[in-house]
Design a protein around this motif. Structure first.
Motif, PDB file in Angstrom:
ATOM      1  N   ASP A 197      12.781   0.115   3.566  1.00 19.67           N
ATOM      2  CA  ASP A 197      12.412  -1.054   4.370  1.00 19.67           C
ATOM      3  C   ASP A 197      11.978  -2.251   3.528  1.00 19.67           C
ATOM      4  O   ASP A 197      11.778  -3.341   4.057  1.00 19.67           O
ATOM      5  CB  ASP A 197      11.266  -0.697   5.332  1.00 19.67           C
ATOM      6  CG  ASP A 197      11.724   0.214   6.458  1.00 19.67           C
ATOM      7  OD1 ASP A 197      12.950   0.340   6.639  1.00 19.67           O
ATOM      8  OD2 ASP A 197      10.861   0.793   7.141  1.00 19.67           O
ATOM      9  N   GLY A 198      11.784  -2.031   2.235  1.00 15.11           N
ATOM     10  CA  GLY A 198      11.324  -3.115   1.372  1.00 15.11           C
ATOM     11  C   GLY A 198       9.871  -3.479   1.584  1.00 15.11           C
ATOM     12  O   GLY A 198       9.451  -4.604   1.287  1.00 15.11           O
ATOM     13  N   ASP A 199       9.059  -2.534   2.086  1.00 19.20           N
ATOM     14  CA  ASP A 199       7.634  -2.801   2.312  1.00 19.20           C
ATOM     15  C   ASP A 199       6.859  -2.681   0.998  1.00 19.20           C
ATOM     16  O   ASP A 199       7.058  -1.721   0.241  1.00 19.20           O
ATOM     17  CB  ASP A 199       7.056  -1.820   3.325  1.00 19.20           C
ATOM     18  CG  ASP A 199       7.533  -2.098   4.736  1.00 19.20           C
ATOM     19  OD1 ASP A 199       7.844  -3.263   5.027  1.00 19.20           O
ATOM     20  OD2 ASP A 199       7.609  -1.142   5.531  1.00 19.20           O
ATOM     21  N   THR A 200       5.997  -3.617   0.742  1.00 20.29           N
ATOM     22  CA  THR A 200       5.208  -3.599  -0.491  1.00 20.29           C
ATOM     23  C   THR A 200       3.746  -3.219  -0.239  1.00 20.29           C
ATOM     24  O   THR A 200       2.957  -3.151  -1.182  1.00 20.29           O
ATOM     25  CB  THR A 200       5.257  -4.966  -1.181  1.00 20.29           C
ATOM     26  OG1 THR A 200       4.778  -5.966  -0.270  1.00 20.29           O
ATOM     27  CG2 THR A 200       6.686  -5.298  -1.600  1.00 20.29           C
ATOM     28  N   LEU A 201       3.372  -2.989   1.035  1.00 26.71           N
ATOM     29  CA  LEU A 201       2.006  -2.582   1.365  1.00 26.71           C
ATOM     30  C   LEU A 201       2.034  -1.339   2.238  1.00 26.71           C
ATOM     31  O   LEU A 201       2.871  -1.193   3.118  1.00 26.71           O
ATOM     32  CB  LEU A 201       1.252  -3.695   2.105  1.00 26.71           C
ATOM     33  CG  LEU A 201       0.802  -4.919   1.311  1.00 26.71           C
ATOM     34  CD1 LEU A 201       0.137  -5.923   2.240  1.00 26.71           C
ATOM     35  CD2 LEU A 201      -0.161  -4.514   0.192  1.00 26.71           C
ATOM     36  N   ARG A 202       1.078  -0.452   1.995  1.00 29.19           N
ATOM     37  CA  ARG A 202       0.869   0.737   2.819  1.00 29.19           C
ATOM     38  C   ARG A 202      -0.620   1.019   2.800  1.00 29.19           C
ATOM     39  O   ARG A 202      -1.222   1.104   1.755  1.00 29.19           O
ATOM     40  CB  ARG A 202       1.660   1.923   2.269  1.00 29.19           C
ATOM     41  CG  ARG A 202       1.358   3.258   2.886  1.00 29.19           C
ATOM     42  CD  ARG A 202       1.923   3.413   4.282  1.00 29.19           C
ATOM     43  NE  ARG A 202       3.382   3.400   4.304  1.00 29.19           N
ATOM     44  CZ  ARG A 202       4.085   3.581   5.419  1.00 29.19           C
ATOM     45  NH1 ARG A 202       3.456   3.756   6.577  1.00 29.19           N
ATOM     46  NH2 ARG A 202       5.414   3.528   5.388  1.00 29.19           N
ATOM     47  N   TYR A 203      -1.244   1.117   3.958  1.00 31.50           N
ATOM     48  CA  TYR A 203      -2.699   1.305   4.071  1.00 31.50           C
ATOM     49  C   TYR A 203      -3.459   0.162   3.401  1.00 31.50           C
ATOM     50  O   TYR A 203      -4.552   0.356   2.865  1.00 31.50           O
ATOM     51  CB  TYR A 203      -3.149   2.634   3.448  1.00 31.50           C
ATOM     52  CG  TYR A 203      -2.383   3.839   3.904  1.00 31.50           C
ATOM     53  CD1 TYR A 203      -2.260   4.147   5.263  1.00 31.50           C
ATOM     54  CD2 TYR A 203      -1.765   4.688   2.981  1.00 31.50           C
ATOM     55  CE1 TYR A 203      -1.546   5.259   5.680  1.00 31.50           C
ATOM     56  CE2 TYR A 203      -1.051   5.803   3.385  1.00 31.50           C
ATOM     57  CZ  TYR A 203      -0.949   6.084   4.737  1.00 31.50           C
ATOM     58  OH  TYR A 203      -0.238   7.188   5.144  1.00 31.50           O
ATOM     59  N   GLY A 204      -2.848  -1.029   3.390  1.00 30.52           N
ATOM     60  CA  GLY A 204      -3.520  -2.174   2.799  1.00 30.52           C
ATOM     61  C   GLY A 204      -3.470  -2.219   1.286  1.00 30.52           C
ATOM     62  O   GLY A 204      -4.091  -3.079   0.663  1.00 30.52           O
ATOM     63  N   GLU A 205      -2.701  -1.304   0.659  1.00 26.22           N
ATOM     64  CA  GLU A 205      -2.591  -1.259  -0.794  1.00 26.22           C
ATOM     65  C   GLU A 205      -1.118  -1.320  -1.193  1.00 26.22           C
ATOM     66  O   GLU A 205      -0.236  -1.004  -0.394  1.00 26.22           O
ATOM     67  CB  GLU A 205      -3.219   0.040  -1.335  1.00 26.22           C
ATOM     68  CG  GLU A 205      -4.712   0.182  -1.040  1.00 26.22           C
ATOM     69  CD  GLU A 205      -5.251   1.498  -1.546  1.00 26.22           C
ATOM     70  OE1 GLU A 205      -4.445   2.309  -2.069  1.00 26.22           O
ATOM     71  OE2 GLU A 205      -6.468   1.731  -1.416  1.00 26.22           O
ATOM     72  N   PRO A 206      -0.829  -1.708  -2.435  1.00 20.64           N
ATOM     73  CA  PRO A 206       0.576  -1.756  -2.867  1.00 20.64           C
ATOM     74  C   PRO A 206       1.244  -0.393  -2.747  1.00 20.64           C
ATOM     75  O   PRO A 206       0.631   0.647  -3.031  1.00 20.64           O
ATOM     76  CB  PRO A 206       0.481  -2.204  -4.335  1.00 20.64           C
ATOM     77  CG  PRO A 206      -0.826  -2.918  -4.423  1.00 20.64           C
ATOM     78  CD  PRO A 206      -1.752  -2.209  -3.478  1.00 20.64           C
ATOM     79  N   THR A 207       2.485  -0.393  -2.314  1.00 17.27           N
ATOM     80  CA  THR A 207       3.234   0.849  -2.205  1.00 17.27           C
ATOM     81  C   THR A 207       3.593   1.372  -3.594  1.00 17.27           C
ATOM     82  O   THR A 207       3.523   0.643  -4.590  1.00 17.27           O
ATOM     83  CB  THR A 207       4.521   0.636  -1.385  1.00 17.27           C
ATOM     84  OG1 THR A 207       5.260  -0.445  -1.978  1.00 17.27           O
ATOM     85  CG2 THR A 207       4.199   0.296   0.054  1.00 17.27           C
ATOM     86  N   LEU A 208       4.007   2.628  -3.653  1.00 15.65           N
ATOM     87  CA  LEU A 208       4.283   3.259  -4.938  1.00 15.65           C
ATOM     88  C   LEU A 208       5.426   2.557  -5.674  1.00 15.65           C
ATOM     89  O   LEU A 208       5.343   2.320  -6.891  1.00 15.65           O
ATOM     90  CB  LEU A 208       4.618   4.740  -4.724  1.00 15.65           C
ATOM     91  CG  LEU A 208       4.818   5.573  -5.987  1.00 15.65           C
ATOM     92  CD1 LEU A 208       3.539   5.603  -6.822  1.00 15.65           C
ATOM     93  CD2 LEU A 208       5.235   7.003  -5.620  1.00 15.65           C
ATOM     94  N   HIS A 209       6.477   2.193  -4.959  1.00 15.94           N
ATOM     95  CA  HIS A 209       7.603   1.552  -5.649  1.00 15.94           C
ATOM     96  C   HIS A 209       7.247   0.143  -6.100  1.00 15.94           C
ATOM     97  O   HIS A 209       7.833  -0.373  -7.053  1.00 15.94           O
ATOM     98  CB  HIS A 209       8.849   1.527  -4.755  1.00 15.94           C
ATOM     99  CG  HIS A 209       8.805   0.531  -3.639  1.00 15.94           C
ATOM    100  ND1 HIS A 209       8.256   0.811  -2.402  1.00 15.94           N
ATOM    101  CD2 HIS A 209       9.236  -0.759  -3.567  1.00 15.94           C
ATOM    102  CE1 HIS A 209       8.374  -0.254  -1.621  1.00 15.94           C
ATOM    103  NE2 HIS A 209       8.953  -1.218  -2.306  1.00 15.94           N
ATOM    104  N   ALA A 210       6.260  -0.491  -5.431  1.00 17.68           N
ATOM    105  CA  ALA A 210       5.844  -1.827  -5.849  1.00 17.68           C
ATOM    106  C   ALA A 210       5.066  -1.784  -7.158  1.00 17.68           C
ATOM    107  O   ALA A 210       5.085  -2.742  -7.933  1.00 17.68           O
ATOM    108  CB  ALA A 210       4.994  -2.479  -4.758  1.00 17.68           C
ATOM    109  N   THR A 211       4.393  -0.658  -7.417  1.00 19.80           N
ATOM    110  CA  THR A 211       3.578  -0.566  -8.641  1.00 19.80           C
ATOM    111  C   THR A 211       4.280   0.190  -9.768  1.00 19.80           C
ATOM    112  O   THR A 211       4.006  -0.064 -10.951  1.00 19.80           O
ATOM    113  CB  THR A 211       2.251   0.149  -8.333  1.00 19.80           C
ATOM    114  OG1 THR A 211       2.526   1.431  -7.748  1.00 19.80           O
ATOM    115  CG2 THR A 211       1.405  -0.681  -7.372  1.00 19.80           C
ATOM    116  N   HIS A 212       5.172   1.119  -9.438  1.00 20.85           N
ATOM    117  CA  HIS A 212       5.794   1.950 -10.474  1.00 20.85           C
ATOM    118  C   HIS A 212       7.315   1.877 -10.485  1.00 20.85           C
ATOM    119  O   HIS A 212       7.955   2.564 -11.297  1.00 20.85           O
ATOM    120  CB  HIS A 212       5.359   3.410 -10.312  1.00 20.85           C
ATOM    121  CG  HIS A 212       3.926   3.649 -10.661  1.00 20.85           C
ATOM    122  ND1 HIS A 212       2.893   3.325  -9.810  1.00 20.85           N
ATOM    123  CD2 HIS A 212       3.346   4.163 -11.786  1.00 20.85           C
ATOM    124  CE1 HIS A 212       1.734   3.646 -10.379  1.00 20.85           C
ATOM    125  NE2 HIS A 212       1.976   4.145 -11.573  1.00 20.85           N
ATOM    126  N   GLY A 213       7.878   1.079  -9.605  1.00 22.40           N
ATOM    127  CA  GLY A 213       9.325   0.931  -9.595  1.00 22.40           C
ATOM    128  C   GLY A 213      10.008   1.906  -8.645  1.00 22.40           C
ATOM    129  O   GLY A 213       9.478   2.980  -8.345  1.00 22.40           O
TER     130      GLY A 213
END
Length: 587
Positions: A324-340
């Protein structure tokens, strides 16, 4: 993706029976306005009743009831304006055990005629009250059908003389009363004098026309029975116990030691991240309900299965966020946004593998583990097919009808609930018919849950994705597009949103929200959610195990919130004058 209505079993992706619209009326200040507040008070009252069980002999007279309600308020720092509400909850809980011991066919369900939609109701009256024509416009039909199926006598009438006459026949030994306070206070003194167990459930709003009641609250009391061994099970405490299994140290012990690689570290971090843990909770609930002693400690093997359920769920979220291209989950960066993306895909895959490993290495017998593995695999396959439907739509987006959106929900969200429920049943060696009911229940529960997610994501939030701004398929958008068929100049704007065309001005997120508000999309979607919640509850009568049936019914109330909107205007005036009415009605 085709937009035609799919061929699927009804009624789970047809619209369930409509929930009647409730007029917007100001809330009463004398009743808590959030589900959380009410549940907290209920838990405090239940603890008090358990603590003072030997002292509380119903019926409590007015003075004692008020004194104890005031003591509860002082002990827990509850706002004193809720004293009458605490009184009625206290009276109901004091009567609960006595009510549960009365056979269904010795009980009366008393409802008021103002629950009907007065201007459209086709039902006539006789000397015993309303003769429901089962038109489906209000909640009377569902409550009456279910109560009579259980064996209740049901009256849709207002009049204490009639209630007194029924009590005096000796055929009625308990009453569940739904009404405005003015009627309840006239009927319940007769129950007090006859020592008849009785609970009082107030209407949700003011006035004496087109009212409504918290159906789940009524459903809880009409099904209360001593045959349900889980009725005293503390679901809040059980859920906290489940949450404790996802503490880092507990996970390390369960997985056989600390994480040995960065990939394992990331995977366990995902398991510890915020979440409601509903799915592992459901696994435990089903298993415990099917035990001879539902209150026994949860076995270690079941803990492994419950953690496996959360592994599957968190893996699906990681992959879903990427897709979905979401960069937030539970108000924090998603895993792919921080680690690729590659690392996130790999962590998700590891969690899936860990889930199957936990099932395979749990302490259950080989045939049970094989059955659980098959359940998880079927659910995994269905979920991927549902996600695939959404991904195919994203490649060539076009407007979807509400039925198609709901079918995606059935495939994409319901399987996770179904797997959780069925794993608990498999661990308890449930009979085959239990699994059939659980599938129907989980389909309706999953659809309702996803509708709620859509409603939560409708408004912009720093903690959650915004479906409108992201131009994602959602039920409010589907409902709005359908409702706009009579507005040819406005429908193209919604069609552009479905095609994911980002255009300023007429197709901006703000304009889209305004259009969806104009077509009442959110409220219509909310009524669909309530309908599917009722659909889940209506799937339960086929269960022969009263403990499982009762627990699954109560789980609905835990997962979803129902806001009480007010009480009778007559009571409001009397409360301002003296505040004795609820306590009197509860004696």
């Amino acid at each position: 993706m085709e937009t035609a209505t799919p061929t699927v079993p009804l009624p789970l992706v047809s619209l369930p029976r409509a929930v009647p619209e409730m007029p917007n009326r100001p809330p009463q200040e004398t009743i808590p306005q959030t589900r959380g507040e009410r549940e907290l008070i209920l838990r405090q009252v239940k603890d008090y009743v358990a603590e003072a069980e030997n002292e509380l002999t119903p019926p409590l007279v007015l003075d004692e009831l008020r004194q104890r309600a005031e003591a509860l308020i002082a002990r827990h720092g509850i706002d004193s304006k809720y004293v009458d509400y605490v009184g009625i909850v206290l009276s109901n809980e004091v009567w609960r055990e006595q009510l549960s011991a009365v056979p269904y066919d010795r009980r009366l369900l008393l409802m008021p005629k103002c629950l009907r939609v007065e201007d459209r109701c086709p039902a006539p009256f006789d000397e015993f009250g309303l003769l429901c024509k089962q038109c489906g416009l209000c909640s009377i039909q569902d409550l009456q059908e279910e109560a009579e199926r259980l064996g209740y006598a049901v009256l849709v009438a207002e009049g204490s003389a009639l209630v007194m006459a029924l009590i005096q026949t000796g055929k009625i030994e308990a009453i569940v009363g739904v009404s405005c306070i003015s009627v309840l206070e006239r009927a319940f003194p007769y129950m007090e004098s006859a020592a008849i167990p009785g609970v009082a459930i107030p209407l949700l709003q003011d006035d004496c026309k087109d009212t409504a009641v918290d159906v789940e609250w009524v459903w809880d009391f009409i099904h209360t029975t001593s045959d349900d061994r889980t009725r005293r099970l503390d679901l809040d405490a059980l859920r906290k116990d489940v949450e404790s299994w996802f503490e880092p140290a507990t996970l390390d012990a369960l997985f056989g030691g600390p994480a040995a690689s960065e990939t394992e570290t990331l995977a366990r971090a995902e398991l510890t991240r915020a979440g409601k843990r509903w799915r592992p909770f459901l696994t435990v609930c089903v298993h415990q309900a099917l035990q001879d002693d539902p209150h026994a400690a949860v076995p270690d093997a079941l803990r492994q299965v419950a953690v496996a359920v959360e592994c599957f769920h968190k893996a699906s979220l990681i992959h879903d966020d990427i897709e979905d291209g979401d960069t937030l989950r539970y108000g924090e960066p998603t895993l792919h946004a921080t680690h690729g993306v590659p690392a996130a895909i790999n962590v998700g895959d590891l969690l899936i593998g860990e889930g199957y490993r936990l099932l395979a290495e749990s302490g259950f017998p080989p045939d049970v583990r094989a059955a659980m593995t098959a359940i998880a695999a079927r659910g995994h396959r269905t979920l991927c097919l549902g996600q695939g439907e959404e991904l195919l739509w994203a490649r060539s987006p076009k407007p979807l009808g509400s039925r198609k959106v709901l079918e995606i929900f059935r495939q994409k969200t319901a399987p996770a609930f179904g797997v959780a429920l069925e794993l608990g049943a498999a661990a308890a060696r449930a009979e085959p018919e239990v699994f059939e009911t659980l599938r129907k229940y989980s389909d309706a529960l999953g659809i309702a849950y996803q509708i709620r997610d859509d409603l939560d994501d409708f408004a912009p939030s720093a903690d959650a994705p915004d479906d409108i701004a992201a131009l994602r398929p959602s039920l409010p958008l589907a409902v709005g597009y359908e409702q706009a068929k009579t507005e040819p100049e406005l429908r193209p704007i919604l069609a552009r949103a479905w095609r994911r065309e980002r255009v300023n001005g007429s197709s901006s997120p703000e304009r889209l929200r305004a259009l969806l508000d104009q077509f009442d999309s959110v409220e219509r979607s909310r009524r669909m959610m309530e309908g599917y919640k009722e659909e889940a509850i209506r799937s339960l009568p086929g269960l022969t195990n009263p403990s499982l049936k009762g627990l699954l019914r109560r789980v609905i109330g835990k997962i979803f919130s129902v806001e009480i909107q007010g009480w009778c205007s007559e009571f409001e005036a009397r409360n301002a004058a003296g505040g004795q009415s609820v306590a009197e009605a509860s004696r």
